[in-house]
Design an enzyme around this catalytic site. Structure first.
Site, PDB file in Angstrom:
ATOM      1  N   GLU A  74      53.144  28.968  19.097  1.00  0.00           N
ATOM      2  CA  GLU A  74      52.018  28.042  19.256  1.00  0.00           C
ATOM      3  C   GLU A  74      52.515  26.598  19.295  1.00  0.00           C
ATOM      4  O   GLU A  74      52.036  25.791  20.095  1.00  0.00           O
ATOM      5  CB  GLU A  74      51.037  28.233  18.088  1.00  0.00           C
ATOM      6  CG  GLU A  74      49.822  27.336  18.191  1.00  0.00           C
ATOM      7  CD  GLU A  74      48.795  27.610  17.100  1.00  0.00           C
ATOM      8  OE1 GLU A  74      49.172  28.160  16.040  1.00  0.00           O
ATOM      9  OE2 GLU A  74      47.618  27.269  17.311  1.00  0.00           O
ATOM     10  N   GLU A 130      50.477  46.488  35.079  1.00  0.00           N
ATOM     11  CA  GLU A 130      49.929  45.134  35.099  1.00  0.00           C
ATOM     12  C   GLU A 130      50.200  44.502  33.743  1.00  0.00           C
ATOM     13  O   GLU A 130      49.875  45.076  32.701  1.00  0.00           O
ATOM     14  CB  GLU A 130      48.419  45.182  35.402  1.00  0.00           C
ATOM     15  CG  GLU A 130      47.810  43.794  35.491  1.00  0.00           C
ATOM     16  CD  GLU A 130      46.555  43.727  36.364  1.00  0.00           C
ATOM     17  OE1 GLU A 130      46.270  44.697  37.093  1.00  0.00           O
ATOM     18  OE2 GLU A 130      45.870  42.690  36.304  1.00  0.00           O
ATOM     19  N   ARG A 131      50.819  43.350  33.759  1.00  0.00           N
ATOM     20  CA  ARG A 131      51.196  42.638  32.524  1.00  0.00           C
ATOM     21  C   ARG A 131      52.104  43.492  31.656  1.00  0.00           C
ATOM     22  O   ARG A 131      51.990  43.476  30.426  1.00  0.00           O
ATOM     23  CB  ARG A 131      49.961  42.194  31.737  1.00  0.00           C
ATOM     24  CG  ARG A 131      48.886  41.518  32.549  1.00  0.00           C
ATOM     25  CD  ARG A 131      49.412  40.334  33.301  1.00  0.00           C
ATOM     26  NE  ARG A 131      48.405  39.720  34.165  1.00  0.00           N
ATOM     27  CZ  ARG A 131      48.703  38.771  35.040  1.00  0.00           C
ATOM     28  NH1 ARG A 131      49.938  38.361  35.200  1.00  0.00           N
ATOM     29  NH2 ARG A 131      47.765  38.236  35.785  1.00  0.00           N
ATOM     30  N   TRP A 177      39.661  29.486  38.236  1.00  0.00           N
ATOM     31  CA  TRP A 177      39.666  30.425  37.107  1.00  0.00           C
ATOM     32  C   TRP A 177      38.965  29.936  35.842  1.00  0.00           C
ATOM     33  O   TRP A 177      38.870  30.680  34.855  1.00  0.00           O
ATOM     34  CB  TRP A 177      41.107  30.837  36.775  1.00  0.00           C
ATOM     35  CG  TRP A 177      41.726  31.633  37.871  1.00  0.00           C
ATOM     36  CD1 TRP A 177      42.487  31.164  38.892  1.00  0.00           C
ATOM     37  CD2 TRP A 177      41.604  33.044  38.084  1.00  0.00           C
ATOM     38  NE1 TRP A 177      42.860  32.191  39.726  1.00  0.00           N
ATOM     39  CE2 TRP A 177      42.328  33.362  39.246  1.00  0.00           C
ATOM     40  CE3 TRP A 177      40.961  34.082  37.392  1.00  0.00           C
ATOM     41  CZ2 TRP A 177      42.430  34.656  39.756  1.00  0.00           C
ATOM     42  CZ3 TRP A 177      41.066  35.378  37.890  1.00  0.00           C
ATOM     43  CH2 TRP A 177      41.782  35.655  39.057  1.00  0.00           C
ATOM     44  N   LYS A 202      35.932  48.521  33.509  1.00  0.00           N
ATOM     45  CA  LYS A 202      35.900  47.074  33.764  1.00  0.00           C
ATOM     46  C   LYS A 202      35.023  46.887  34.994  1.00  0.00           C
ATOM     47  O   LYS A 202      35.384  47.340  36.079  1.00  0.00           O
ATOM     48  CB  LYS A 202      37.324  46.585  34.027  1.00  0.00           C
ATOM     49  CG  LYS A 202      37.440  45.155  34.540  1.00  0.00           C
ATOM     50  CD  LYS A 202      38.910  44.731  34.692  1.00  0.00           C
ATOM     51  CE  LYS A 202      39.038  43.312  35.205  1.00  0.00           C
ATOM     52  NZ  LYS A 202      40.450  42.868  35.294  1.00  0.00           N
ATOM     53  N   GLU A 242      38.974  44.071  21.205  1.00  0.00           N
ATOM     54  CA  GLU A 242      40.121  44.310  22.081  1.00  0.00           C
ATOM     55  C   GLU A 242      41.172  43.227  21.851  1.00  0.00           C
ATOM     56  O   GLU A 242      40.924  42.039  22.049  1.00  0.00           O
ATOM     57  CB  GLU A 242      39.675  44.298  23.552  1.00  0.00           C
ATOM     58  CG  GLU A 242      40.825  44.532  24.526  1.00  0.00           C
ATOM     59  CD  GLU A 242      40.389  44.548  26.006  1.00  0.00           C
ATOM     60  OE1 GLU A 242      39.200  44.315  26.303  1.00  0.00           O
ATOM     61  OE2 GLU A 242      41.256  44.802  26.862  1.00  0.00           O
ATOM     62  N   ARG A 255      33.652  28.805  31.289  1.00  0.00           N
ATOM     63  CA  ARG A 255      34.055  30.221  31.189  1.00  0.00           C
ATOM     64  C   ARG A 255      33.948  30.748  29.752  1.00  0.00           C
ATOM     65  O   ARG A 255      33.655  31.924  29.550  1.00  0.00           O
ATOM     66  CB  ARG A 255      35.493  30.368  31.705  1.00  0.00           C
ATOM     67  CG  ARG A 255      36.055  31.746  31.464  1.00  0.00           C
ATOM     68  CD  ARG A 255      37.345  31.944  32.219  1.00  0.00           C
ATOM     69  NE  ARG A 255      38.083  33.080  31.697  1.00  0.00           N
ATOM     70  CZ  ARG A 255      39.272  33.482  32.135  1.00  0.00           C
ATOM     71  NH1 ARG A 255      39.857  32.820  33.111  1.00  0.00           N
ATOM     72  NH2 ARG A 255      39.877  34.520  31.613  1.00  0.00           N
ATOM     73  N   ASP A 275      40.748  34.503  26.874  1.00  0.00           N
ATOM     74  CA  ASP A 275      41.603  35.589  27.345  1.00  0.00           C
ATOM     75  C   ASP A 275      42.949  35.621  26.625  1.00  0.00           C
ATOM     76  O   ASP A 275      43.943  35.178  27.185  1.00  0.00           O
ATOM     77  CB  ASP A 275      41.810  35.412  28.864  1.00  0.00           C
ATOM     78  CG  ASP A 275      42.438  36.637  29.501  1.00  0.00           C
ATOM     79  OD1 ASP A 275      42.557  37.659  28.814  1.00  0.00           O
ATOM     80  OD2 ASP A 275      42.802  36.558  30.685  1.00  0.00           O
ATOM     81  N   GLU A 293      36.616  39.962  37.669  1.00  0.00           N
ATOM     82  CA  GLU A 293      37.810  39.698  38.485  1.00  0.00           C
ATOM     83  C   GLU A 293      37.853  40.580  39.736  1.00  0.00           C
ATOM     84  O   GLU A 293      38.847  41.235  40.042  1.00  0.00           O
ATOM     85  CB  GLU A 293      39.076  39.875  37.630  1.00  0.00           C
ATOM     86  CG  GLU A 293      39.082  38.925  36.434  1.00  0.00           C
ATOM     87  CD  GLU A 293      40.338  38.959  35.595  1.00  0.00           C
ATOM     88  OE1 GLU A 293      40.977  40.015  35.515  1.00  0.00           O
ATOM     89  OE2 GLU A 293      40.676  37.914  35.003  1.00  0.00           O
ATOM     90  N   GLU A 310      51.142  38.963  27.274  1.00  0.00           N
ATOM     91  CA  GLU A 310      50.931  38.232  28.523  1.00  0.00           C
ATOM     92  C   GLU A 310      51.030  36.714  28.342  1.00  0.00           C
ATOM     93  O   GLU A 310      51.737  36.047  29.092  1.00  0.00           O
ATOM     94  CB  GLU A 310      49.560  38.613  29.104  1.00  0.00           C
ATOM     95  CG  GLU A 310      49.200  37.823  30.336  1.00  0.00           C
ATOM     96  CD  GLU A 310      47.887  38.251  30.972  1.00  0.00           C
ATOM     97  OE1 GLU A 310      47.215  39.157  30.425  1.00  0.00           O
ATOM     98  OE2 GLU A 310      47.537  37.679  32.016  1.00  0.00           O
TER      99      GLU A 310
HETATM  100  O1  GCW Z   1      44.195  38.413  31.178  1.00  0.00           O
HETATM  101  C1  GCW Z   1      43.731  38.999  32.325  1.00  0.00           C
HETATM  102  C2  GCW Z   1      44.949  39.506  33.009  1.00  0.00           C
HETATM  103  C3  GCW Z   1      44.634  40.554  34.033  1.00  0.00           C
HETATM  104  C4  GCW Z   1      43.802  41.650  33.374  1.00  0.00           C
HETATM  105  C5  GCW Z   1      42.532  41.020  32.816  1.00  0.00           C
HETATM  106  C6  GCW Z   1      41.652  42.028  32.073  1.00  0.00           C
HETATM  107  C7  GCW Z   1      43.757  43.999  33.821  1.00  0.00           C
HETATM  108  O2  GCW Z   1      45.641  38.436  33.569  1.00  0.00           O
HETATM  109  O3  GCW Z   1      45.840  41.047  34.520  1.00  0.00           O
HETATM  110  O4  GCW Z   1      43.506  42.701  34.246  1.00  0.00           O
HETATM  111  O5  GCW Z   1      42.877  40.015  31.899  1.00  0.00           O
HETATM  112  O6  GCW Z   1      41.685  42.020  30.848  1.00  0.00           O
HETATM  113  O7  GCW Z   1      40.934  42.759  32.699  1.00  0.00           O
END
Ligand code: GCW
Length: 666
Positions: free
Chosen positions: A499, A149-150, A529, A271, A376, A325, A354, A275, A382
């Site tokens: 940026e 993923e990513r 979202w 997690k 983190e 959010r 994010d 999501e 991404e």
């Molecule tokens: O940024 C988002 C990503 C998801 C990711 C999520 C997370 C693993 O688009 O792909 O899932 O964050 O951090 O849990």
């Protein structure tokens, strides 16, 4: 797939006379070590032998307990003043002595000494270093089917065809990341599918044990990401309620079984309620209830439970302007301060949203006072160019670490919280990994600087971004000043450049939905979202101050006032916190619309400048890697142009304000 050795290819980059040090290698005091430590010491010895062989072209032998007057002497003893993993390196003429009081310190000291030798930094003197963050972790978002993923550098080297997979590369990986001080790795995605759910209850246990053993040889603890609803998903219970005794018992037995096979396991990463993942909210329980139940299963084994704070509502109604959010992480966790067990660490993303190219620091760091925390980061790019565009993230991470939280604990910067200078010593730094099975590990060759840099920074946050870039370039390409200067310049300009040509002034997003590469200004504008910019003919931005969502109130003073006032809010974050009109004059003296146009034109020019620098190094970098980077730079230029033209056109059409300089807008 075959692999290269990145910054550990000792055939690259060897300063004159370096090999002389490696002709004699003596190790003292190793026999007092425990069995597990002996394996780490063995890795250190092997590393010196490998360096000797690759640099001198011939084998060296390791002398035991001999005092030599030249060469490398490695001493395990009770060296005073060194924390776990710390080391001292003393250089006097032809002799280098590496001293540490534990096996990982010896390993890190050996890697450091080899770097000094390769880069010719061997004038007489002494270095003493101890790791700053106790936990220096990489999280892999690898899935059992081998996808990541990513992931932007190929497929997983931990999983293939729904199984764990162990080969030479597993050891090379451990070596690579241990060389920059990484001591914890979670190998599977935090979005845990059905197959990966089985890892806690025996699935591929043999391979899991082997991976843990290989990691252990390099001082790395293995972590597993787990599905909060595992006992239910595996059919053992009909609930995952953390306060149900059957559930707690199931987890206790699962942890006992894991530790029987893998006594060195680090613990779990979770997690939950995020999501679509299961979590304690389904049972009206708190995140403290959920985390503590799991932590208690781990506690008898000294395991740690790492609990992610990326919890927000991803089913938001875009019509509802009262929801924000950016507030969610703080709102979900602040009330739980002090309720988590000692072996729970909250893993908090660096920003409240994010991993955007620019975000303020998450206010949760300044809010929690009685809770263990880790920051983190995401080196998987991404939202920062996906390892197709260059974006050296170390300068961003340093800004985050230098942020003053005013939480009244320690000296006050975020770095203190995650390096144990505050009242909580269980803490650390983690990055979502950017690796895959591409030969160069990170897709874009220059993305290797983020993997290298994250480890170095977690070990020693006092290093500058330039120092890290220079060292990485010398070890990776060649020990040449022109190459190191050129690569450092490219890396240092890359984050500001990215940026400039993407979303302006801290507002973030505007990326293509789903895969997140390239511009799509309204791609998430009418989605659930929670990532809106609300651009119209008058202006853009979400007001997060007193007249808006009041998210700014989550910061301690004086940060709160700094951000609340448009006069003092830094330009680079002003659209994160405030809604502004196009003619609003920024501190830079430009209006918002002028800034949007100018920065986008500049961003493309900067990419052209990077291309010029790289091409000037053509005869100094080997052809394969030169060509790979060159190709990616061509792609980056196209991406930068696409962003520039879409953003400028969009805002010209919305504002009706022509560019003062008459540049081409479509
Ligand atoms: O940024 C988002 C990503 C998801 C990711 C999520 C997370 C693993 O688009 O792909 O899932 O964050 O951090 O849990």
């Amino acid at each position: 797939m075959s692999y290269e050795f990145a910054w550990l290819d000792y055939r690259n980059s060897v300063a004159a006379g370096a090999g002389d040090y490696l002709k004699k290698i003596a190790c003292t005091g190793f026999e007092i070590a425990s069995e597990a430590d002996k394996n780490i010491l063995f890795s250190a010895e092997q590393e010196l032998m490998r360096a000797a062989k690759e640099i001198n072209g011939q084998q060296s032998t390791v002398l035991k307990d001999e005092v030599t007057s030249e060469g490398i002497s490695v001493v395990l003893s009770d060296a005073p003043g060194l924390k776990t993993g710390g080391f001292k390196i003393m250089i006097t003429g032809p002799k280098i002595t590496i001293e540490a009081s534990d096996a990982s310190g010896i390993l890190y000291g050996v890697f450091r000494a080899i770097t000094l030798i390769r880069t010719g930094k061997t004038s007489d003197g002494q270095i003493a270093e101890s790791p700053a963050s106790p936990i220096r972790m990489l999280d892999h978002w690898d899935n059992p089917d081998g996808s990541i993923e990513r992931g932007y550098s190929g497929r997983s080297f931990f999983f293939k065809n729904d199984h764990l997979y162990v080969d030479d590369r597993t050891r090379e990986y451990a070596r690579l990341v241990a060389s920059v001080g990484i001591n914890a790795v979670a190998i599977n995605n935090v979005n845990v599918n059905d197959i990966a759910t089985g890892l806690v209850s025996g699935y591929d246990r043999k391979e899991l044990t082997e991976i843990a053993k290989i990691f252990g040889d390099y001082g790395i603890k293995l972590y597993i990401s787990l599905n909060f609803a595992s006992p239910m998903s595996l059919g053992a219970t009909d609930t995952a309620d953390p306060l149900d005794s059957k559930v707690a018992q199931w987890w206790k037995e699962a942890a006992d079984g894991l530790y029987r096979d893998i006594p060195e396991l680090g613990g779990f990463l979770v997690k939950a309620d995020s999501e679509g993942r299961p979590g304690p909210f389904s049972y009206d329980r708190t995140h403290a209830d959920g985390a503590n139940m799991l932590a208690r299963a781990l506690a008898p084994h000294n395991g740690l439970l790492i609990w992610r704070c990326f919890v927000y509502n991803c089913q938001q109604d875009w019509r509802d302007h009262t929801m924000d959010r950016a507030r969610a992480c703080y709102d979900n966790f602040i009330g739980l301060d002090g309720q988590f067990d000692d072996n729970v660490i909250l893993q908090i993303k660096n920003g409240p949203m994010d991993f955007q190219v620019r975000e303020p620091v998450s206010p949760l760091f300044g809010g929690l006072k009685k809770t263990n925390m880790m920051v983190e980061f995401q080196i998987a790019q991404e939202y920062t160019g996906q390892q197709r565009d260059i974006c050296y993230l170390i300068p961003m991470f340093k800004q985050v670490l230098d942020f003053k939280t005013y939480n009244g604990d320690g000296e006050g910067v975020l770095c203190d919280i995650v390096t144990g200078k505050g009242s909580k010593q269980t803490c650390g730094m983690v990055a979502v990994s950017n690796t895959g099975d591409d030969p160069n590990w990170t897709g874009h060759d220059l993305a290797g600087a983020n993997l290298y840099g994250f480890g170095r920074l977690a070990f020693n946050p006092a290093l500058t971004s330039e120092e890290i870039a220079d060292e990485w370039s010398r070890l990776t390409f060649c020990n040449d000043d022109t190459v190191a200067d050129g690569v450092t310049k490219m890396l240092m300009m890359s984050w500001p450049t990215y940026e400039k040509y993407t979303s302006p002034l801290g507002i973030g997003w505007m990326i293509s939905p789903g895969h997140h590469y390239g511009p799509d200004i309204e791609g998430y504008e009418f989605s659930p979202w929670g990532t809106y910019h609300r651009s119209d003919r008058n202006g853009l931005g979400v007001e997060r101050g007193k007249t808006g969502t009041k998210m700014i109130d989550q910061y301690n003073e004086p940060v709160r006032s700094l951000y609340e006032s448009i006069e003092t809010c830094p330009d680079e974050l002003v659209l994160f916190f405030h809604r502004l009109s196009y003619d609003h004059v920024l501190k830079s003296g430009k209006t918002v619309i002028e800034h949007i146009y100018d920065s986008h034109f500049e961003g493309v020019q900067d990419v052209n400048e990077m291309i010029g620098i790289w091409r000037s190094l053509a005869d100094k970098v080997d052809g394969v890697r030169f060509g790979r980077v060159n190709d990616r730079l061509d792609g980056q230029l196209m991406n930068a142009r696409e962003w520039r033209d879409r953003i400028n056109t969009y805002y010209y059409r919305h504002s009706g304000v022509p560019d003062k300089q008459g540049r081409k807008i479509y």
